[in-house]
Design a protein around this motif. Structure first.
Motif, PDB file in Angstrom:
ATOM      1  N   VAL A   1       0.859  -1.194   0.000  1.00  0.00           N
ATOM      2  CA  VAL A   1       0.000   0.000   0.000  1.00  0.00           C
ATOM      3  C   VAL A   1       0.890   1.236   0.000  1.00  0.00           C
ATOM      4  N   ILE A   2       0.592   2.186  -0.888  1.00  0.00           N
ATOM      5  CA  ILE A   2       1.345   3.429  -1.000  1.00  0.00           C
ATOM      6  C   ILE A   2       0.403   4.610  -0.777  1.00  0.00           C
ATOM      7  N   PHE A   3       0.822   5.541   0.096  1.00  0.00           N
ATOM      8  CA  PHE A   3       0.093   6.794   0.306  1.00  0.00           C
ATOM      9  C   PHE A   3       1.003   7.937  -0.156  1.00  0.00           C
ATOM     10  N   PRO A   4       0.973   8.307  -1.426  1.00  0.00           N
ATOM     11  CA  PRO A   4       1.903   9.325  -1.933  1.00  0.00           C
ATOM     12  C   PRO A   4       1.478  10.756  -1.643  1.00  0.00           C
ATOM     13  N   GLY A   5       0.292  10.938  -1.044  1.00  0.00           N
ATOM     14  CA  GLY A   5      -0.209  12.283  -0.824  1.00  0.00           C
ATOM     15  C   GLY A   5      -0.986  12.804  -2.023  1.00  0.00           C
ATOM     16  N   TYR A   6      -1.192  14.121  -2.033  1.00  0.00           N
ATOM     17  CA  TYR A   6      -1.937  14.744  -3.130  1.00  0.00           C
ATOM     18  C   TYR A   6      -1.012  14.949  -4.319  1.00  0.00           C
ATOM     19  N   ILE A   7      -1.395  14.400  -5.460  1.00  0.00           N
ATOM     20  CA  ILE A   7      -0.614  14.540  -6.683  1.00  0.00           C
ATOM     21  C   ILE A   7      -1.558  14.954  -7.808  1.00  0.00           C
ATOM     22  N   SER A   8      -1.200  15.984  -8.526  1.00  0.00           N
ATOM     23  CA  SER A   8      -2.042  16.452  -9.626  1.00  0.00           C
ATOM     24  C   SER A   8      -1.283  16.317 -10.937  1.00  0.00           C
ATOM     25  N   GLY A   9      -1.947  16.685 -12.019  1.00  0.00           N
ATOM     26  CA  GLY A   9      -1.273  16.721 -13.316  1.00  0.00           C
ATOM     27  C   GLY A   9      -1.111  15.362 -13.948  1.00  0.00           C
ATOM     28  N   GLU A  10      -0.035  15.195 -14.703  1.00  0.00           N
ATOM     29  CA  GLU A  10       0.123  14.019 -15.550  1.00  0.00           C
ATOM     30  C   GLU A  10       0.286  12.726 -14.751  1.00  0.00           C
ATOM     31  N   ILE A  11       0.769  12.795 -13.515  1.00  0.00           N
ATOM     32  CA  ILE A  11       0.946  11.570 -12.727  1.00  0.00           C
ATOM     33  C   ILE A  11      -0.409  10.952 -12.374  1.00  0.00           C
ATOM     34  N   ILE A  12      -1.310  11.754 -11.798  1.00  0.00           N
ATOM     35  CA  ILE A  12      -2.617  11.207 -11.428  1.00  0.00           C
ATOM     36  C   ILE A  12      -3.444  10.888 -12.671  1.00  0.00           C
ATOM     37  N   GLU A  13      -3.327  11.728 -13.702  1.00  0.00           N
ATOM     38  CA  GLU A  13      -4.067  11.453 -14.934  1.00  0.00           C
ATOM     39  C   GLU A  13      -3.543  10.177 -15.599  1.00  0.00           C
ATOM     40  N   GLY A  14      -2.231   9.960 -15.524  1.00  0.00           N
ATOM     41  CA  GLY A  14      -1.662   8.719 -16.029  1.00  0.00           C
ATOM     42  C   GLY A  14      -2.091   7.520 -15.210  1.00  0.00           C
ATOM     43  N   ALA A  15      -2.248   7.714 -13.902  1.00  0.00           N
ATOM     44  CA  ALA A  15      -2.704   6.632 -13.025  1.00  0.00           C
ATOM     45  C   ALA A  15      -4.118   6.208 -13.382  1.00  0.00           C
ATOM     46  N   TYR A  16      -4.990   7.192 -13.600  1.00  0.00           N
ATOM     47  CA  TYR A  16      -6.365   6.870 -13.992  1.00  0.00           C
ATOM     48  C   TYR A  16      -6.382   6.021 -15.265  1.00  0.00           C
ATOM     49  N   GLY A  17      -5.512   6.353 -16.202  1.00  0.00           N
ATOM     50  CA  GLY A  17      -5.521   5.651 -17.480  1.00  0.00           C
ATOM     51  C   GLY A  17      -4.804   4.322 -17.455  1.00  0.00           C
ATOM     52  N   ASN A  18      -3.758   4.204 -16.621  1.00  0.00           N
ATOM     53  CA  ASN A  18      -2.878   3.039 -16.701  1.00  0.00           C
ATOM     54  C   ASN A  18      -3.126   1.982 -15.639  1.00  0.00           C
ATOM     55  N   ALA A  19      -3.734   2.346 -14.524  1.00  0.00           N
ATOM     56  CA  ALA A  19      -3.966   1.369 -13.456  1.00  0.00           C
ATOM     57  C   ALA A  19      -4.838   0.222 -13.967  1.00  0.00           C
ATOM     58  N   ASP A  20      -4.815  -0.860 -13.247  1.00  0.00           N
ATOM     59  CA  ASP A  20      -5.629  -2.013 -13.626  1.00  0.00           C
ATOM     60  C   ASP A  20      -7.057  -1.896 -13.106  1.00  0.00           C
ATOM     61  N   LEU A  21      -7.252  -0.994 -12.142  1.00  0.00           N
ATOM     62  CA  LEU A  21      -8.588  -0.876 -11.547  1.00  0.00           C
ATOM     63  C   LEU A  21      -8.661   0.378 -10.684  1.00  0.00           C
ATOM     64  N   PHE A  22      -9.800   1.076 -10.744  1.00  0.00           N
ATOM     65  CA  PHE A  22     -10.105   2.155  -9.810  1.00  0.00           C
ATOM     66  C   PHE A  22     -11.097   1.596  -8.800  1.00  0.00           C
ATOM     67  N   PHE A  23     -10.674   1.532  -7.557  1.00  0.00           N
ATOM     68  CA  PHE A  23     -11.484   0.950  -6.479  1.00  0.00           C
ATOM     69  C   PHE A  23     -11.835   2.050  -5.491  1.00  0.00           C
ATOM     70  N   PHE A  24     -13.120   2.341  -5.351  1.00  0.00           N
ATOM     71  CA  PHE A  24     -13.584   3.453  -4.519  1.00  0.00           C
ATOM     72  C   PHE A  24     -14.616   2.913  -3.519  1.00  0.00           C
ATOM     73  N   PRO A  25     -14.153   2.495  -2.316  1.00  0.00           N
ATOM     74  CA  PRO A  25     -15.064   1.860  -1.356  1.00  0.00           C
ATOM     75  C   PRO A  25     -15.789   2.836  -0.432  1.00  0.00           C
ATOM     76  N   SER A  26     -16.001   4.071  -0.866  1.00  0.00           N
ATOM     77  CA  SER A  26     -16.620   5.096  -0.035  1.00  0.00           C
ATOM     78  C   SER A  26     -18.012   4.688   0.429  1.00  0.00           C
ATOM     79  N   TYR A  27     -18.326   5.063   1.674  1.00  0.00           N
ATOM     80  CA  TYR A  27     -19.636   4.768   2.254  1.00  0.00           C
ATOM     81  C   TYR A  27     -20.656   5.871   2.001  1.00  0.00           C
ATOM     82  N   GLU A  28     -20.191   7.079   1.666  1.00  0.00           N
ATOM     83  CA  GLU A  28     -21.113   8.216   1.532  1.00  0.00           C
ATOM     84  C   GLU A  28     -20.495   9.284   0.650  1.00  0.00           C
ATOM     85  N   GLU A  29     -21.262   9.738  -0.349  1.00  0.00           N
ATOM     86  CA  GLU A  29     -20.851  10.808  -1.253  1.00  0.00           C
ATOM     87  C   GLU A  29     -22.081  11.627  -1.627  1.00  0.00           C
ATOM     88  N   THR A  30     -21.843  12.870  -2.076  1.00  0.00           N
ATOM     89  CA  THR A  30     -22.934  13.604  -2.719  1.00  0.00           C
ATOM     90  C   THR A  30     -22.886  13.401  -4.233  1.00  0.00           C
TER      91      THR A  30
END
Length: 351
Positions: free
Chosen positions: A219-248
């Motif tokens: 498990v890695i907690f890199p902090g807040y990262i914007s720009g091409e790194i996070i955008e590349g993560a969205y595109g390249n990761a094998d899965l986006f897993f969002f286990p949130s219990y509550e959102e608007t």
């Protein structure tokens, strides 16, 4: 038409979903050719569109009222999504609800991101008209990019065959952080990356300890990262897993869908009306179910729904959100004139 978009503590909230919502509003209004100002001292505007809840926000509303300007409140927050966040949030939640209601009551019109959020506001006894309008998504920003994906993998020194599951969110229990780490423990063959940050002093000690020390090596907690790194993560990761219990709404879910990423979320009411399990995403309830789905999605033993998910993001692109905001603005300024798009927005079914 000129709009005062007011956003108190913009720098403090820039890394949150509300901060990105303001950015989307600015882009949406620009796309529609609607003039706007961010300066509360600029009195040459036609209506106030307010996003925040501090004492300065209350003062801006009072000033607008004295000048006879109509007020639209963007209701991003509820009692429910305040719980299980900061230290003392559960004890303060009833007071926060009363405070929010006192602010929302002052508006001529409310806007909130989803039908679910609208239903919560109505359950508070609010009688203002409420338009459910998504925070929207900038499709172009999340189009596939080999350069961004390479930047992401290089940043984390990932091997070509390394499987990666990502999440984006603040360090809150409500976001499912504890579950994310527990599931990662049981799947050591995968790398789990949680993007996001919050001042560590503001969160409960058990969450602080998990982020700082009590998590497995995968498990890695890199902090807040914007720009091409996070955008590349969205595109390249094998899965986006969002286990949130509550959102608007969950802007990060829209970002993942826009990236044509596989999406796994908790089955909670906020997604009703736009996400459908096994049609445009996958949903789970328990950690055991999440583990099974993660393995199946990564190993592609279940259908790939990324094209269907992209269509959901496409329907919420910023240009469409601009049209819907304009329809509400026009109705508030000239309610006597027929506005077909406004009628369509307000006719959305109840949950």
């Amino acid at each position: 038409m000129k709009v005062l978009l007011y956003f108190e503590s913009e720098k403090l909230l820039a890394k949150s979903g509300i901060g990105r919502a303001l950015d989307h509003q600015k882009r949406a209004l620009s796309a529609m050719g609607i003039d706007f100002t961010l300066d509360p001292n600029d009195q040459d505007y036609d209506l106030l569109h307010i996003n925040t809840y501090g004492l300065k926000s209350r003062s801006v509303i009072r000033k607008a009222r004295k000048m006879g300007k109509p007020v639209i409140y963007h209701a991003h927050s509820t009692e429910e999504d305040f719980r299980n966040s900061f230290i003392g949030s559960n004890q303060l939640a009833p007071l926060v609800k009363r405070y929010l209601v006192s602010l929302y009551k002052q508006a001529d019109h409310l806007i909130t991101p989803t039908l679910y959020a609208k239903s919560l506001l109505e359950s508070y006894g609010l009688t203002n008209p409420i338009a459910p309008i998504s925070n929207g998504i900038d499709l172009a920003k999340y189009q596939p990019s080999a350069a961004k994906e390479t930047a992401f993998r290089n940043y984390f020194h990932l091997q070509p065959d390394q499987k990666v599951i990502i999440c984006v969110g603040l360090f809150f229990k409500r976001k499912g952080l504890i579950d994310f780490v527990e599931i990662a423990k049981s799947l050591p063959e995968y790398t789990f990356i949680w993007f996001g940050a919050v001042p560590m002093y503001s969160i409960p000690q058990n969450i602080r300890q998990i982020v700082k020390h009590n998590h497995p090596d995968n498990v890695i907690f890199p902090g807040y990262i914007s720009g091409e790194i996070i955008e590349g993560a969205y595109g390249n990761a094998d899965l986006f897993f969002f286990p949130s219990y509550e959102e608007t709404e969950g802007i990060v879910v829209l970002e993942a869908l826009a990236s044509r990423q596989k999406v796994l979320v908790r089955d909670i009411p906020v997604y009703q009306g736009w996400l459908v399990d096994r049609q445009n995403c996958y949903m789970g309830h328990t950690n055991a179910e999440f583990r099974q789905l993660i393995q199946a999605m990564v190993n592609e033993t279940v259908p790939n729904l990324t094209d269907q998910g992209y269509q959901i993001a496409k329907a919420k692109q910023i240009s469409k959100i601009g049209q819907e905001l304009q329809a509400v603005y026009q109705h508030v300024l000239t309610p006597e004139k027929a506005n077909q798009q406004y009628t369509t927005i307000m006719k959305t079914p109840k949950l």
